[in-house]
Design an enzyme around this catalytic site. Structure first.
Site, short mmCIF file in Angstrom:
data_model
loop_
_atom_site.label_atom_id
_atom_site.label_comp_id
_atom_site.label_asym_id
_atom_site.label_seq_id
_atom_site.Cartn_x
_atom_site.Cartn_y
_atom_site.Cartn_z
N ARG A 68 0.82 -1.21 0.00
CA ARG A 68 0.00 0.00 0.00
C ARG A 68 0.86 1.27 0.00
O ARG A 68 0.55 2.24 -0.68
CB ARG A 68 -0.93 0.01 1.21
CG ARG A 68 -2.08 -0.98 1.12
CD ARG A 68 -3.00 -0.86 2.31
NE ARG A 68 -3.57 0.47 2.42
CZ ARG A 68 -4.12 0.96 3.55
NH1 ARG A 68 -4.15 0.22 4.64
NH2 ARG A 68 -4.62 2.17 3.56
N GLN A 103 -10.04 11.00 7.50
CA GLN A 103 -9.92 9.60 7.87
C GLN A 103 -8.81 8.92 7.08
O GLN A 103 -8.46 7.78 7.39
CB GLN A 103 -11.25 8.88 7.61
CG GLN A 103 -12.42 9.41 8.43
CD GLN A 103 -13.74 8.86 7.92
OE1 GLN A 103 -14.40 9.46 7.08
NE2 GLN A 103 -14.13 7.70 8.43
N HIS A 121 -6.84 8.99 11.62
CA HIS A 121 -6.44 7.57 11.64
C HIS A 121 -4.95 7.36 11.43
O HIS A 121 -4.52 6.25 11.12
CB HIS A 121 -7.24 6.80 10.59
CG HIS A 121 -8.71 6.74 10.89
ND1 HIS A 121 -9.66 6.42 9.94
CD2 HIS A 121 -9.39 6.97 12.04
CE1 HIS A 121 -10.87 6.46 10.50
NE2 HIS A 121 -10.73 6.80 11.76
N CYS A 129 7.37 3.10 17.00
CA CYS A 129 8.12 2.07 17.73
C CYS A 129 7.21 1.34 18.71
O CYS A 129 6.47 1.97 19.47
CB CYS A 129 9.29 2.71 18.46
SG CYS A 129 10.28 1.51 19.40
N CYS A 132 9.28 2.22 22.50
CA CYS A 132 9.37 3.57 23.07
C CYS A 132 8.31 4.53 22.53
O CYS A 132 8.17 5.64 23.04
CB CYS A 132 10.77 4.15 22.86
SG CYS A 132 11.15 4.62 21.14
N THR A 189 -16.89 10.15 2.09
CA THR A 189 -16.87 9.16 3.15
C THR A 189 -18.21 8.44 3.23
O THR A 189 -19.26 9.04 3.00
CB THR A 189 -16.53 9.78 4.52
OG1 THR A 189 -16.67 8.79 5.55
CG2 THR A 189 -17.42 10.96 4.84
N SER A 190 -18.15 7.17 3.56
CA SER A 190 -19.36 6.35 3.67
C SER A 190 -20.18 6.69 4.91
O SER A 190 -21.32 6.27 5.04
CB SER A 190 -18.99 4.87 3.71
OG SER A 190 -18.24 4.57 4.89
N ASN A 214 -20.84 13.03 -2.04
CA ASN A 214 -20.59 11.59 -2.14
C ASN A 214 -21.40 11.01 -3.29
O ASN A 214 -22.57 11.38 -3.46
CB ASN A 214 -20.96 10.87 -0.83
CG ASN A 214 -20.17 9.59 -0.64
OD1 ASN A 214 -18.95 9.62 -0.52
ND2 ASN A 214 -20.85 8.47 -0.62
#
Length: 252
Positions: A68, A103, A121, A129, A132, A189-190, A214
């Protein structure tokens, strides 16, 4: 009438909040998740996008993210990303407040030039990491899995998986912006993934003028003052933030 009012509201609003989803990056060549050609039609999210999946097989998860990431790095911001930069500049230029909440994890809004931005997101081009917590940009190219430059421990993708909490402070900032907005714009967006899906409802409850862009109806459509049945590029053009084109079919 609805389209003209929406344009006027955007020009006059003192507080504008925008939410974007995968649909805004589709014209850049990044697949969505839930439509007919979306990633979740081919891949099971339980195998790639949960802490449990990563614990079971981190190599498999990282291979999928590396695939991706390669696609994201080939992508460029499209006219819809640039339209929201223009909207932000216009709003801030008159001394009003603006926040863009996305998102998406592809980083294209920042690459386009958006400044007041919350990546709800996370960001697929970063790693975090496991030991840490240090966040760092992934080198290009990189060999998965990456390791922390500070402590040397293995790192995971810096994205929010199903069942995980959002980045600290991100939700509070987004919720406040939508609760206080005069105009809320929801693009691509859905409106099915919580808690982001509730931002449009929060804005509507707070008295905002709600605009949805949309191609398909969503759970937010019945609340929207204007719902543009078009993709992100065409919808934002119709609202006055791109090159002129054919006007969309609108409801509301």
């Amino acid at each position: 009438m609805g389209l003209e009012e929406a344009r006027s509201r955007l020009k006059e609003a003192r507080r504008v909040a925008v939410l974007t989803g995968a649909g805004i990056s589709k014209p850049s060549g990044i697949p969505t998740f839930r439509d007919a050609e979306g990633l979740w039609k081919e891949f099971n999210p339980l195998d790639y996008a949960t802490p449990e999946a990563y614990a079971r097989n981190p190599e498999r998860v990282w291979e999928w993210y590396a695939w991706r990431i390669a696609r994201v790095r080939e992508a460029k911001p499209n006219p819809a990303h640039l339209a929201l930069v223009r909207l932000e500049e216009e709003v801030l230029g008159r001394g009003a407040a603006f926040l863009l909440v996305t998102q998406n994890v592809d980083g294209l809004h920042a690459l386009a030039g958006s400044r007041n931005l919350v990546e709800l997101h996370g960001n697929i081009l970063r790693a975090r990491c496991e030991a840490c917590g240090h966040r760092f940009l992934l080198p290009d190219p990189f060999t998965p899995p990456p390791f922390c430059p500070l402590c040397g421990h293995r790192a995971r993708p810096d994205v929010v998986w199903f069942g995980e909490l959002l980045p600290e402070g991100a939700w509070e900032k987004a919720e406040k912006a939508f609760a206080e907005a005069d105009v809320a714009l929801v693009v691509g967006t859905s409106a099915e993934v919580e808690p982001a899906a509730s931002l449009g409802r929060i804005a509507f409850t707070g008295g905002a003028y709600l605009i949805e862009v949309n191609p398909e109806p969503t759970p937010l459509t019945p609340l929207a003052h204007l719902s543009l049945r078009m993709g992100a590029v065409e919808g934002l053009q119709a609202l006055g933030y791109g090159e002129s084109g054919a006007l969309p079919s609108a409801s509301g």
